[in-house]
Design a protein around this motif. Structure first.
Motif, PDB file in Angstrom:
ATOM      1  N   LEU A 167     -66.094  -5.014 -14.847  1.00  0.00           N
ATOM      2  CA  LEU A 167     -65.469  -4.842 -16.156  1.00  0.00           C
ATOM      3  C   LEU A 167     -66.198  -3.733 -16.920  1.00  0.00           C
ATOM      4  CD1 LEU A 167     -63.413  -6.594 -18.057  1.00  0.00           C
ATOM      5  CD2 LEU A 167     -65.519  -7.269 -19.186  1.00  0.00           C
ATOM      6  N   ARG A 199     -67.634  -3.737 -23.374  1.00  0.00           N
ATOM      7  CA  ARG A 199     -66.960  -3.538 -24.654  1.00  0.00           C
ATOM      8  C   ARG A 199     -67.977  -3.695 -25.783  1.00  0.00           C
ATOM      9  NH1 ARG A 199     -63.292  -3.675 -20.737  1.00  0.00           N
ATOM     10  NH2 ARG A 199     -61.245  -4.597 -21.125  1.00  0.00           N
ATOM     11  N   GLU A 249     -67.677  -5.216 -28.558  1.00  0.00           N
ATOM     12  CA  GLU A 249     -67.719  -6.550 -29.172  1.00  0.00           C
ATOM     13  C   GLU A 249     -68.643  -7.518 -28.430  1.00  0.00           C
ATOM     14  OE1 GLU A 249     -64.979  -4.973 -28.201  1.00  0.00           O
ATOM     15  OE2 GLU A 249     -63.556  -6.262 -27.137  1.00  0.00           O
ATOM     16  N   ASN A 290     -69.661 -13.677 -20.395  1.00  0.00           N
ATOM     17  CA  ASN A 290     -68.449 -12.996 -20.825  1.00  0.00           C
ATOM     18  C   ASN A 290     -67.470 -13.142 -19.670  1.00  0.00           C
ATOM     19  OD1 ASN A 290     -66.411 -11.393 -21.761  1.00  0.00           O
ATOM     20  ND2 ASN A 290     -67.496  -9.457 -21.426  1.00  0.00           N
ATOM     21  N   PRO A 291     -66.849 -14.315 -19.573  1.00  0.00           N
ATOM     22  CA  PRO A 291     -66.029 -14.614 -18.396  1.00  0.00           C
ATOM     23  C   PRO A 291     -64.631 -14.017 -18.538  1.00  0.00           C
ATOM     24  CG  PRO A 291     -65.948 -16.461 -19.894  1.00  0.00           C
ATOM     25  CD  PRO A 291     -66.836 -15.419 -20.551  1.00  0.00           C
ATOM     26  N   PRO A 292     -63.825 -14.084 -17.475  1.00  0.00           N
ATOM     27  CA  PRO A 292     -62.414 -13.722 -17.648  1.00  0.00           C
ATOM     28  C   PRO A 292     -61.763 -14.716 -18.604  1.00  0.00           C
ATOM     29  CG  PRO A 292     -62.772 -14.753 -15.507  1.00  0.00           C
ATOM     30  CD  PRO A 292     -64.126 -14.547 -16.117  1.00  0.00           C
ATOM     31  N   TYR A 293     -60.917 -14.216 -19.523  1.00  0.00           N
ATOM     32  CA  TYR A 293     -60.292 -15.155 -20.465  1.00  0.00           C
ATOM     33  C   TYR A 293     -58.869 -14.763 -20.860  1.00  0.00           C
ATOM     34  CZ  TYR A 293     -62.506 -11.850 -23.820  1.00  0.00           C
ATOM     35  OH  TYR A 293     -62.925 -10.740 -24.498  1.00  0.00           O
ATOM     36  N   ILE A 294     -58.287 -13.822 -20.136  1.00  0.00           N
ATOM     37  CA  ILE A 294     -56.911 -13.422 -20.441  1.00  0.00           C
ATOM     38  C   ILE A 294     -55.952 -14.288 -19.607  1.00  0.00           C
ATOM     39  CG2 ILE A 294     -55.279 -11.492 -20.377  1.00  0.00           C
ATOM     40  CD1 ILE A 294     -57.695  -9.611 -20.693  1.00  0.00           C
ATOM     41  N   LEU A 323     -57.130  -1.991 -18.697  1.00  0.00           N
ATOM     42  CA  LEU A 323     -57.104  -3.272 -17.977  1.00  0.00           C
ATOM     43  C   LEU A 323     -56.439  -3.167 -16.608  1.00  0.00           C
ATOM     44  CD1 LEU A 323     -57.845  -4.145 -20.887  1.00  0.00           C
ATOM     45  CD2 LEU A 323     -56.515  -6.204 -20.513  1.00  0.00           C
ATOM     46  N   ALA A 352     -62.282 -10.324 -13.214  1.00  0.00           N
ATOM     47  CA  ALA A 352     -63.130 -10.250 -14.399  1.00  0.00           C
ATOM     48  C   ALA A 352     -62.323 -10.404 -15.683  1.00  0.00           C
ATOM     49  CB  ALA A 352     -63.887  -8.927 -14.438  1.00  0.00           C
ATOM     50  N   LEU A 353     -60.996 -10.410 -15.565  1.00  0.00           N
ATOM     51  CA  LEU A 353     -60.138 -10.397 -16.748  1.00  0.00           C
ATOM     52  C   LEU A 353     -59.350 -11.694 -16.932  1.00  0.00           C
ATOM     53  CD1 LEU A 353     -58.516  -6.854 -16.367  1.00  0.00           C
ATOM     54  CD2 LEU A 353     -60.188  -7.524 -18.115  1.00  0.00           C
ATOM     55  N   GLU A 388     -68.312 -15.388 -24.771  1.00  0.00           N
ATOM     56  CA  GLU A 388     -67.251 -14.569 -25.365  1.00  0.00           C
ATOM     57  C   GLU A 388     -65.895 -15.148 -24.953  1.00  0.00           C
ATOM     58  OE1 GLU A 388     -67.634 -10.258 -25.138  1.00  0.00           O
ATOM     59  OE2 GLU A 388     -65.465 -10.085 -24.834  1.00  0.00           O
TER      60      GLU A 388
HETATM   61  N1  GLN Z   1     -62.251  -8.172 -23.922  1.00  0.00           N
HETATM   62  C1  GLN Z   1     -61.491  -7.761 -22.791  1.00  0.00           C
HETATM   63  C2  GLN Z   1     -60.107  -7.349 -23.226  1.00  0.00           C
HETATM   64  O1  GLN Z   1     -59.405  -8.131 -23.817  1.00  0.00           O
HETATM   65  C3  GLN Z   1     -61.401  -8.815 -21.738  1.00  0.00           C
HETATM   66  C4  GLN Z   1     -62.716  -9.110 -21.182  1.00  0.00           C
HETATM   67  C5  GLN Z   1     -62.801 -10.434 -20.545  1.00  0.00           C
HETATM   68  O2  GLN Z   1     -61.827 -11.031 -20.105  1.00  0.00           O
HETATM   69  N2  GLN Z   1     -63.978 -10.947 -20.509  1.00  0.00           N
HETATM   70  O3  GLN Z   1     -59.735  -6.231 -23.024  1.00  0.00           O
END
Ligand code: GLN
Length: 284
Positions: A88, A91, A93, A182-186, A198, A205-206, A236
């Motif tokens: 990844l 970022r 943030e 900061n795991p995948p979270y989408i 992306l 990772a996303l 995160e």
């Molecule tokens: N912050 C990223 C984004 O939304 C995603 C990173 C994540 O999944 N850890 O573009």
């Protein structure tokens, strides 16, 4: 255009394809020079090999490839990290996680901390560099990511342990005072995955399950087996996930549960403290 004889000519051509700030950045990368040099000596000659390299990079950027993968570098917490498409792109943030960790542990003489899904290593390496004598373990399930993280640690002179592991799977009974992730979270179906940078980043990772919470839930449910009593878990998450993450932390019997906003004012990190074993579980 077959050749640009000087820096100004190369930039003028590139501006027809990509935004000027990115054109300058790519040219500085290829010509290995500072911004001031570009501005002060625009008539400086651009060697033919550099022009070819620059032209190809501009075309790839125009086709959407992330700038960080083209230059192979991205800044995080004031340091340059190597990045490849195996990790990844860091970022800004995510720096909030570092601030929160430092505000809790900067006085801790030998912090023992774990970074889950380290990717390029930005969290683990920054903690190791900011906190003298901390014992940091960085894990990732991807060997390719671990190679990038190890290169970054070596380049930046950070001393930490690396482990290939699917989240907690290879950790044994180790416990830590701090776990960051900061795991995948989408969400898998989120249209943003098909947009911008992306598209080029590792899907693992996303994206995490139907609602994006699968990895966060897994991390929270296993954290009690790897935190010291009173230890912190800081994660995160997505812009609309803070209430859900706080709910998962509460279900897992965390205390001092809170969320913190990023620079845009959006709740971006949530966490809590592990108070000890929940009633129904035995030791181990
Ligand atoms: N912050 C990223 C984004 O939304 C995603 C990173 C994540 O999944 N850890 O573009």
């Amino acid at each position: 255009m077959s050749a640009a004889s000087d820096l100004a000519g190369a930039l003028a051509w590139a501006r027809k394809h990509i935004v000027p700030s990115e054109a300058r950045l790519l040219l500085r990368h290829v010509h290995r020079c500072q911004a001031a040099q570009l501005a002060a000596w625009p008539e400086e000659a651009l060697p033919a090999v550099e022009w070819e390299t620059f032209r190809r990079l501009v075309e790839r950027r125009e086709a959407g490839e992330p700038l960080a993968y083209l230059t192979g570098l991205r800044e995080f917490y004031g340091r340059d990290f190597l990045v490849t498409p195996a990790v990844l792109i860091p970022r800004p943030e995510t720096e909030l996680l570092i601030d929160l960790a430092l505000s809790r542990f900067s006085e801790e003489p030998r912090l023992k901390a774990l970074d889950l899904g380290t990717g390029s290593g930005v969290l683990a390496i920054t903690l190791a560099l900011e906190l003298d004598c901390a014992e940091i373990t960085a894990l990732d399930q991807s060997n390719e990511a671990l190679e990038v993280a190890k290169s970054n640690a070596a380049r930046l002179g950070a001393n930490l342990a690396f482990l290939r592991s699917d989240w907690y799977a290879a950790l044994g009974g180790e416990r830590y005072q701090l776990i960051v992730a900061n795991p995948p979270y989408i969400a898998e179906g989120d249209p943003h995955l098909a947009m911008g940078d992306l598209r080029f980043e590792p899907r693992a990772a996303l994206a995490a399950g139907e609602n994006g919470l699968a990895s966060l839930a897994h991390i929270i449910s296993g954290a009690g087996r790897h935190l010291e009593d009173g230890g912190w878990l800081l994660m995160e998450h997505g812009y609309d996930q803070s209430a859900a993450v706080r709910g998962l932390l509460a279900d897992a019997a965390f205390t001092d549960i809170a969320s913190w906003p990023d620079l845009a004012g959006i709740d971006r990190v949530s966490g809590g403290r592990w108070a000890g074993m929940p009633r129904e579980e035995g030791a181990g």
